[in-house]
Design a protein around this motif. Structure first.
Motif, PDB file in Angstrom:
ATOM      1  N   MET A   1      29.675 148.255 -46.064  1.00 34.22           N
ATOM      2  CA  MET A   1      30.970 148.209 -45.423  1.00 34.22           C
ATOM      3  C   MET A   1      31.944 147.415 -46.301  1.00 34.22           C
ATOM      4  O   MET A   1      31.687 146.260 -46.623  1.00 34.22           O
ATOM      5  CB  MET A   1      30.856 147.540 -44.042  1.00 34.22           C
ATOM      6  N   ARG A   2      33.052 148.078 -46.636  1.00 36.52           N
ATOM      7  CA  ARG A   2      34.055 147.395 -47.455  1.00 36.52           C
ATOM      8  C   ARG A   2      35.355 147.149 -46.714  1.00 36.52           C
ATOM      9  O   ARG A   2      36.093 146.224 -47.024  1.00 36.52           O
ATOM     10  CB  ARG A   2      34.329 148.210 -48.726  1.00 36.52           C
ATOM     11  N   THR A   3      35.666 148.000 -45.724  1.00 33.31           N
ATOM     12  CA  THR A   3      36.925 147.872 -45.000  1.00 33.31           C
ATOM     13  C   THR A   3      36.686 148.056 -43.500  1.00 33.31           C
ATOM     14  O   THR A   3      35.778 148.780 -43.090  1.00 33.31           O
ATOM     15  CB  THR A   3      37.941 148.929 -45.470  1.00 33.31           C
ATOM     16  N   LEU A  20      33.641 138.850 -40.868  1.00 35.79           N
ATOM     17  CA  LEU A  20      33.679 139.930 -41.856  1.00 35.79           C
ATOM     18  C   LEU A  20      34.473 139.517 -43.094  1.00 35.79           C
ATOM     19  O   LEU A  20      34.049 139.751 -44.234  1.00 35.79           O
ATOM     20  CB  LEU A  20      34.298 141.181 -41.235  1.00 35.79           C
ATOM     21  N   VAL A  25      34.589 141.580 -46.594  1.00 33.75           N
ATOM     22  CA  VAL A  25      35.124 142.823 -46.046  1.00 33.75           C
ATOM     23  C   VAL A  25      36.636 142.680 -45.883  1.00 33.75           C
ATOM     24  O   VAL A  25      37.124 141.655 -45.409  1.00 33.75           O
ATOM     25  CB  VAL A  25      34.474 143.151 -44.686  1.00 33.75           C
ATOM     26  N   ASP A  56      36.120 151.962 -43.102  1.00 28.58           N
ATOM     27  CA  ASP A  56      34.724 152.254 -42.794  1.00 28.58           C
ATOM     28  C   ASP A  56      34.440 152.141 -41.292  1.00 28.58           C
ATOM     29  O   ASP A  56      33.755 152.998 -40.719  1.00 28.58           O
ATOM     30  CB  ASP A  56      33.802 151.296 -43.567  1.00 28.58           C
TER      31      ASP A  56
END
Length: 361
Positions: A1-3, A20, A25, A56
């Motif tokens: 998960m990046r966004t 996060l 993130v 994401d």
């Protein structure tokens, strides 16, 4: 998960966003109250600017009654690859989303079992979920990618995933969360018009029972309105116990010896059942509750006293398993109850006395 997008920047949403963001993130914050989103952003929970494209994961952190509409709207806008909510009721929002034509394969209902008496972004903390259960309610329709995103979210928040059926979850939280809130409020309500002399006698017992009664009523009205049936079922059982207990207490007032014995058995029964139920509550690290013993220490209301007490306990080689603080009414002092392994009591008591602490009890 990046966004990710967090929709709803209250206590839970902002806490998740803080966790996060702290782990790399990129989080975008949305709220019907733009000031709340800006406050969360100022706290370091992410940015109040909208994402340039699809993210994401969308985390919907709104009251249960608004979950389905919020998820459906976000899905229509193509906000994310996966969608989940963090409301404390699960069955109703899923059925509502289905009725709205939402894509159930890209949605997963979840519930982190964490919270505080305070609400709003200013009450948020990235450690809120650490070590706490986080319920996931997947169905055969749930896409594997969405489930994996949810599991990654739980891991990034350092919580513990627990998989449950949605309706089973709602029955469970009615017992362990929603009913205790109402019972706490009912007990606290007895204090509203109590005589001042009675209120001044309040000790740790009444403080423990009424702690969560300080919660915001509007938030709890939203929760209870979304789960009324299961909560009413538990309260009905509590009411039956209350009725039986009242009858037992009245019997204790009787001049008839047999009635007094019957009353005493009734009181003993509810107390013993309470012991048995309390013993089932998981203890430290989710294991079976341990039989700790208490070392009570008188402590002054001065900066650094707790830190000094903990340091002295650590120097004695004793691990503090749990603690409670009982404040003395009208005095600049309190009683700290240190819960430790039974084998540590004698050594800790001697070490603390040697360092000048006053041990009580």
């Amino acid at each position: 998960m990046r966004t990710a997008v967090v929709i709803g920047t209250g206590l839970i949403g902002t806490s998740a966003a803080l966790a996060l963001t702290a782990r790399g993130v990129v989080v975008h914050l949305r709220d019907a109250d733009a000031d709340a989103a800006r406050t969360a952003a100022a706290l370091g929970a992410g940015t109040a600017e909208p994402p340039e494209g699809r993210v994401d994961l969308a985390v919907v952190a709104v009251p249960p009654a608004y979950v389905a509409a919020t998820v459906a709207e976000a899905q229509r806008a193509g906000v994310a690859r996966g969608y989940l909510d963090v409301a404390s009721v699960k069955g109703g929002p899923r059925r509502d989303l289905e009725a709205l034509g939402g894509d159930l394969s890209r949605y997963l209902g979840t519930h982190p079992m964490a919270g505080r008496e305070r609400s709003g972004p200013l009450a948020a903390t990235e450690e809120l979920f650490e070590g706490r259960p986080w319920v996931l309610t997947p169905t055969p329709e749930t896409d594997t990618e969405v489930l994996n995103l949810a599991l990654e979210l739980v891991a990034l928040c350092r919580a513990v995933p627990v998989v449950m059926d949605a309706d089973a979850h709602d029955r469970a939280v009615a017992l362990v969360s929603h009913t205790p809130q109402l019972v706490s409020s009912m007990v606290a309500a007895r204090l509203e018009h109590a005589e001042e002399t009675a209120v001044r006698l309040c000790g740790q017992g009444i403080r423990d029972v009424t702690r969560i009664a300080a919660s915001r009523p509007a938030m709890w009205l939203d929760i209870l309105a979304a789960n009324p049936g299961p909560v009413a079922d538990v309260l009905a059982a509590v009411a039956a116990d209350l009725t039986g207990t009242v009858e037992a207490l009245r019997a204790l007032q009787s001049a008839d010896e047999d009635k007094r014995r019957t009353g005493a058995r009734g009181i003993e029964d509810v107390l013993l059942r309470g012991n048995a139920g309390r013993d089932r509550i998981p203890g430290k690290h989710g294991a079976a509750p341990a039989a700790y013993e208490t070392v009570a220490v008188l402590i002054g209301d001065r900066p650094g006293e707790l830190a000094r007490l903990f340091a002295d306990a650590g120097a004695a080689g004793v691990n503090i398993e749990d603690l409670r603080i009982e404040h003395a009414t009208g005095q600049q002092a309190g009683l700290v109850q240190l819960m430790v392994e039974p084998r540590s009591v004698a050594g800790l008591t001697a070490a603390l006395r040697e360092r000048g602490w006053s041990i009580r009890g």
